[in-house]
Design a protein around this motif. Structure first.
Motif, mmCIF file in Angstrom:
data_model
loop_
_atom_site.group_PDB
_atom_site.id
_atom_site.type_symbol
_atom_site.label_atom_id
_atom_site.label_comp_id
_atom_site.label_asym_id
_atom_site.label_seq_id
_atom_site.Cartn_x
_atom_site.Cartn_y
_atom_site.Cartn_z
ATOM 1 N N ALA A 61 0.836 -1.210 0.000
ATOM 2 C CA ALA A 61 0.000 0.000 0.000
ATOM 3 C C ALA A 61 0.865 1.252 0.000
ATOM 4 O O ALA A 61 0.631 2.210 -0.749
ATOM 5 C CB ALA A 61 -0.934 0.001 1.203
ATOM 6 N N ASN A 67 2.770 1.439 -3.417
ATOM 7 C CA ASN A 67 1.852 1.796 -4.503
ATOM 8 C C ASN A 67 1.452 3.266 -4.430
ATOM 9 O O ASN A 67 1.418 3.966 -5.443
ATOM 10 C CB ASN A 67 0.583 0.936 -4.434
ATOM 11 C CG ASN A 67 0.835 -0.483 -4.933
ATOM 12 O OD1 ASN A 67 1.794 -0.717 -5.662
ATOM 13 N ND2 ASN A 67 -0.007 -1.403 -4.512
ATOM 14 N N THR A 68 1.144 3.738 -3.205
ATOM 15 C CA THR A 68 0.711 5.129 -3.048
ATOM 16 C C THR A 68 1.831 6.085 -3.453
ATOM 17 O O THR A 68 1.621 7.020 -4.227
ATOM 18 C CB THR A 68 0.291 5.398 -1.589
ATOM 19 O OG1 THR A 68 -0.694 4.436 -1.222
ATOM 20 C CG2 THR A 68 -0.271 6.788 -1.436
ATOM 21 N N ALA A 96 1.942 8.551 -6.778
ATOM 22 C CA ALA A 96 2.178 9.996 -6.652
ATOM 23 C C ALA A 96 3.387 10.411 -7.486
ATOM 24 O O ALA A 96 3.359 11.420 -8.184
ATOM 25 C CB ALA A 96 2.385 10.363 -5.189
ATOM 26 N N PHE A 156 -1.714 11.416 -2.471
ATOM 27 C CA PHE A 156 -1.572 10.473 -1.361
ATOM 28 C C PHE A 156 -2.929 10.017 -0.839
ATOM 29 O O PHE A 156 -3.022 9.059 -0.091
ATOM 30 C CB PHE A 156 -0.759 11.100 -0.218
ATOM 31 C CG PHE A 156 0.686 11.275 -0.578
ATOM 32 C CD1 PHE A 156 1.389 10.220 -1.165
ATOM 33 C CD2 PHE A 156 1.340 12.467 -0.366
ATOM 34 C CE1 PHE A 156 2.713 10.367 -1.514
ATOM 35 C CE2 PHE A 156 2.665 12.622 -0.722
ATOM 36 C CZ PHE A 156 3.347 11.570 -1.300
ATOM 37 N N GLU A 157 -3.976 10.737 -1.236
ATOM 38 C CA GLU A 157 -5.321 10.363 -0.793
ATOM 39 C C GLU A 157 -6.062 9.592 -1.872
ATOM 40 O O GLU A 157 -7.279 9.436 -1.810
ATOM 41 C CB GLU A 157 -6.107 11.621 -0.412
ATOM 42 C CG GLU A 157 -5.525 12.317 0.797
ATOM 43 C CD GLU A 157 -6.157 13.680 1.036
ATOM 44 O OE1 GLU A 157 -7.106 14.028 0.316
ATOM 45 O OE2 GLU A 157 -5.690 14.383 1.947
ATOM 46 N N VAL A 158 -5.343 9.136 -2.901
ATOM 47 C CA VAL A 158 -5.992 8.428 -4.000
ATOM 48 C C VAL A 158 -6.745 7.212 -3.439
ATOM 49 O O VAL A 158 -6.238 6.470 -2.605
ATOM 50 C CB VAL A 158 -4.966 8.022 -5.079
ATOM 51 C CG1 VAL A 158 -3.984 6.988 -4.560
ATOM 52 C CG2 VAL A 158 -5.665 7.510 -6.321
ATOM 53 N N PHE A 159 -8.016 7.063 -3.883
ATOM 54 C CA PHE A 159 -8.839 6.025 -3.271
ATOM 55 C C PHE A 159 -9.897 5.487 -4.230
ATOM 56 O O PHE A 159 -9.809 4.338 -4.696
ATOM 57 C CB PHE A 159 -9.493 6.591 -1.994
ATOM 58 C CG PHE A 159 -10.483 5.655 -1.365
ATOM 59 C CD1 PHE A 159 -10.132 4.331 -1.093
ATOM 60 C CD2 PHE A 159 -11.758 6.091 -1.027
ATOM 61 C CE1 PHE A 159 -11.036 3.456 -0.502
ATOM 62 C CE2 PHE A 159 -12.673 5.225 -0.452
ATOM 63 C CZ PHE A 159 -12.317 3.905 -0.186
ATOM 64 N N VAL A 171 -3.721 0.626 -1.654
ATOM 65 C CA VAL A 171 -3.153 1.963 -1.409
ATOM 66 C C VAL A 171 -3.482 2.354 0.023
ATOM 67 O O VAL A 171 -4.379 1.769 0.643
ATOM 68 C CB VAL A 171 -3.716 3.017 -2.392
ATOM 69 C CG1 VAL A 171 -3.170 2.795 -3.795
ATOM 70 C CG2 VAL A 171 -5.227 3.024 -2.386
ATOM 71 N N LEU A 172 -2.779 3.357 0.569
ATOM 72 C CA LEU A 172 -2.912 3.717 1.985
ATOM 73 C C LEU A 172 -4.344 4.078 2.344
ATOM 74 O O LEU A 172 -4.882 3.635 3.354
ATOM 75 C CB LEU A 172 -1.973 4.883 2.319
ATOM 76 C CG LEU A 172 -0.476 4.543 2.318
ATOM 77 C CD1 LEU A 172 0.352 5.802 2.534
ATOM 78 C CD2 LEU A 172 -0.153 3.500 3.384
ATOM 79 N N ILE A 194 -0.503 8.841 6.540
ATOM 80 C CA ILE A 194 -0.796 9.662 5.352
ATOM 81 C C ILE A 194 -0.520 11.131 5.653
ATOM 82 O O ILE A 194 0.101 11.846 4.862
ATOM 83 C CB ILE A 194 -2.269 9.468 4.912
ATOM 84 C CG1 ILE A 194 -2.503 8.019 4.483
ATOM 85 C CG2 ILE A 194 -2.625 10.423 3.778
ATOM 86 C CD1 ILE A 194 -3.951 7.674 4.239
#
Lengths: 357, 287
Positions: free
Chosen positions: B62, B65-66, B70, B222-225, B238-239, B263
């Motif tokens: 995670a 990947n994050t 980025a 970093f907040e990709v979700f 991802v985180l 995060i």
């Protein structure tokens, strides 16, 4: 070094005609000032010469070479911008050396040339600084140094002093004149300040509504304005204008008869500079309205047959508001204009020799 | 009261009071709660939740990947947006129309954007239909195969670039508009061609806007979700996805809080880095 030949240059912005078929030739090493009010087209003409604007019609040649299709960087010009445009992210040294670096000049050569022009403009101690750490006057010097460093064929300056305060402007004006006289670079300088124009120019091109109305040395523009507009625009206070009516060979102006007036043309207008008047036994008789002491002189405003009429007189003459004063033009200083077209007509007395032409 | 309001010292604080209260109630209090959750247990201060998080086999994937997303997405977005912004500002006519078209993806939520790209890329999606119709492929291809992590990664990159480049574009177009045109003209007069003008003049002068765009886009990256959730499900951890998973699937909000703190720490580190790296040094006193 190069001469400039501008032929029939016109510029339209949409439906607005900014320039009408302008012709102007500038000799090698000459300093020409484009003088006009805002909107007269002077900056547009300068930008067309620089290549930052394209002419709608006409041609511009620099050093005998047509430059209309060349980008600014291939015209052999340098420019000083009104807001200086000193790159804020570069040191003063890098700013002055920018044009030289673009020519891929060796670093030692750049260093030598930057130091030379920095010396000319007294900014050697600022070379490591950034634009944000400079005063307006210092930024102005950097902009001039950057332009001189590339040793351009033609130097273009767009109101370079207009953002400085009055005292600094006076100082920079004198210094600029010295520096530019030394470099003998062909220069076109745009300003709306007539004092600046007079003090700097070999020749002044007065612009009005997209046309050059007169291009001549400063004394000629001052003493022999080609049109009524030039007479009113140049000089402070401006030239006095009075309506004239023909009487035989002569003309009557505000009650005073001039024995011979220009025979050609239709209706006449009379013009006289305030400083070309002196007290006399016979002449213009008017009632004094305001007296303003100006130090070496006094500015007298009087009412002459319903027209405001200004005269700059010696201080020792005692004048009080309400009095009647009689003034006559100094010999050879009266000017006649066509009342309809505004064009200048021959002088009433024998013309003085044109100085400096 | 009248005197208090007119006092130049007190008035500014009174004016920012409502906003401060709002931030305190809806940002600061939950933030403190999350910190407390992450660092405490029934026995007091503990790092046990962070240990649980780090020991989970999905944590390292995670995290990488994050960071990987980025590091790939943000530079592509900045470069693309720079090119697009330069083109837009050069337009004489139709500038606003082009800008609006370029920024359409901004109006679409990230979940919807994920669904759009899913519809494009799935086995029976538009891309397969077109390629099959053109005879390029013999039959439907599974472009979003769970065994093909690299393929999923690329799909997410493409969708993210499509979705969020426009915000960078808007910031850069505004920034370009703030640069006086005389700088470009001066560079042109003094011999710089178009490329030199871009790299020597425009780019350095665009630094404040670039800084804003970088910080904003990196934090959001970093907040990709949602896009990841739709296109890759659990196959590309991802985180933010893990935070969600611990909070709602595993019902362990202590570990979820620990993820949130991680995060936050990464975002903060990058923000400080960009502020430092792109700091304007030209106004400091001369040596």
């Amino acid at each position: 070094m190069a001469d400039i030949d501008i032929r029939q240059v016109a510029k339209r912005f949409g439906s607005h005609q900014a320039l009408h078929a302008v012709d102007l030739t500038v000799a090698d090493g000459e300093f020409v000032v484009l003088l006009g009010a805002s909107g007269s087209g002077k900056t547009t003409l300068l930008r067309i010469i620089a290549g930052l604007e394209t002419a709608s019609e006409g041609t511009v040649s620099i050093g005998g070479r047509r430059v209309d299709d060349l980008p600014p960087r291939r015209r052999g010009i340098a420019m000083v911008f009104q807001n200086y445009a000193v790159f804020p992210h570069m040191t003063v040294f890098d700013n002055i050396g920018f044009g030289l670096a673009m020519q891929k000049m060796p670093a030692a050569e750049i260093e030598r040339k930057v130091r030379r022009v920095a010396g000319m403009l007294h900014i050697e101690e600022l070379l490591k600084r950034y634009s944000g750490q400079l005063s307006g006057g210092q930024r102005q010097r950097v902009a001039v140094a950057r332009a001189l460093a590339v040793e351009p064929a033609v130097l273009l300056m767009d109101e370079p002093l207009s953002n400085l305060d009055a005292l600094l402007r006076l100082e920079m004006r004198a210094e600029l004149k010295g520096v530019l006289q030394e470099s003998r670079t062909t220069t076109i300088y745009v300003t709306h300040d007539q004092v600046e124009a007079m003090s700097l120019a070999d020749r002044i091109a007065v612009m009005h509504e997209g046309r050059i109305v007169q291009a001549a040395p400063a004394p000629e523009v001052y003493h022999h304005p080609a049109t009524r507009f030039v007479g009113g625009f140049i000089g402070n206070p401006p030239m006095n204008f009075l309506p004239a009516s023909r009487e035989g060979e002569g003309a009557r102006v505000a009650g005073h008869l001039f024995r011979d007036a220009p025979a050609s043309g239709g209706a006449l207008a009379f013009g006289i500079r305030p400083e070309d008047l002196a007290p006399a036994g016979e002449g213009f008789a008017g009632r004094v309205k305001v007296v303003e002491p100006l130090g070496p002189h006094q500015l007298v405003t009087m009412d002459l047959a319903g027209h405001l009429f200004r005269a700059v007189l010696d201080n020792d003459l005692a004048v009080r508001p309400g009095e009647t004063l009689v003034l006559a033009p100094r010999p050879g200083r009266a000017r006649w204009f066509d009342a309809d077209s505004g064009a200048s007509l021959a002088e009433i007395t024998q013309p003085e020799p044109v100085t400096g032409a | 009261m009248q005197r208090l309001l007119s006092s130049q010292k007190v008035l500014p604080y009174l004016l920012i009071l409502p906003a401060s209260l709002f931030l305190a109630a809806f940002f600061f209090v939950p933030f403190v709660q999350v910190v407390l959750e992450a660092f405490t247990s029934d026995e007091g201060f503990t790092l046990a939740h962070f240990r649980t998080m780090a020991d989970d086999w999905k944590f390292m994937p995670a995290l990488s990947n994050t960071l990987g997303l980025a590091l790939v997405v943000v530079p592509i977005q900045i470069t693309l947006a720079l090119v697009m912004a330069s083109l837009v500002t050069r337009l004489r006519r139709g500038r606003d129309v082009v800008l609006y078209v370029f920024t359409i993806p901004l109006g679409i939520s990230d979940l919807a954007a994920g669904l759009i790209w899913f519809a494009l890329l799935e086995q029976n999606g538009f891309l397969n239909s077109i390629l099959y119709g053109l005879g390029v492929i013999p039959g439907p291809q599974n472009l979003l195969d769970y065994r093909n992590t690299a393929g999923l990664f690329v799909a997410v990159v493409v969708a993210e670039v499509w979705r969020a480049t426009a915000i960078v574009l808007v910031i850069l177009v505004a920034g370009l508009g703030l640069i006086p045109k005389e700088y470009d003209e001066a560079a042109e007069v003094f011999g710089a061609g178009p490329l030199k003008r871009f790299f020597l003049i425009t780019l350095p002068l665009l630094r404040p806007s670039l800084q804003t765009a970088l910080i904003l886009r990196t934090i959001l990256a970093f907040e990709v979700f949602a896009v990841v959730a739709v296109l890759a499900g659990n196959n590309l951890p991802v985180l933010m996805g893990e935070t969600y998973s611990w909070q709602f699937d595993l019902q362990d909000h202590k570990v979820a809080s620990a993820y949130a703190i991680v995060i936050l720490a990464i975002s903060l580190a990058f923000t400080v880095f960009f502020l430092w790296a792109l700091h304007d040094r030209t106004r400091e006193a001369a040596a």
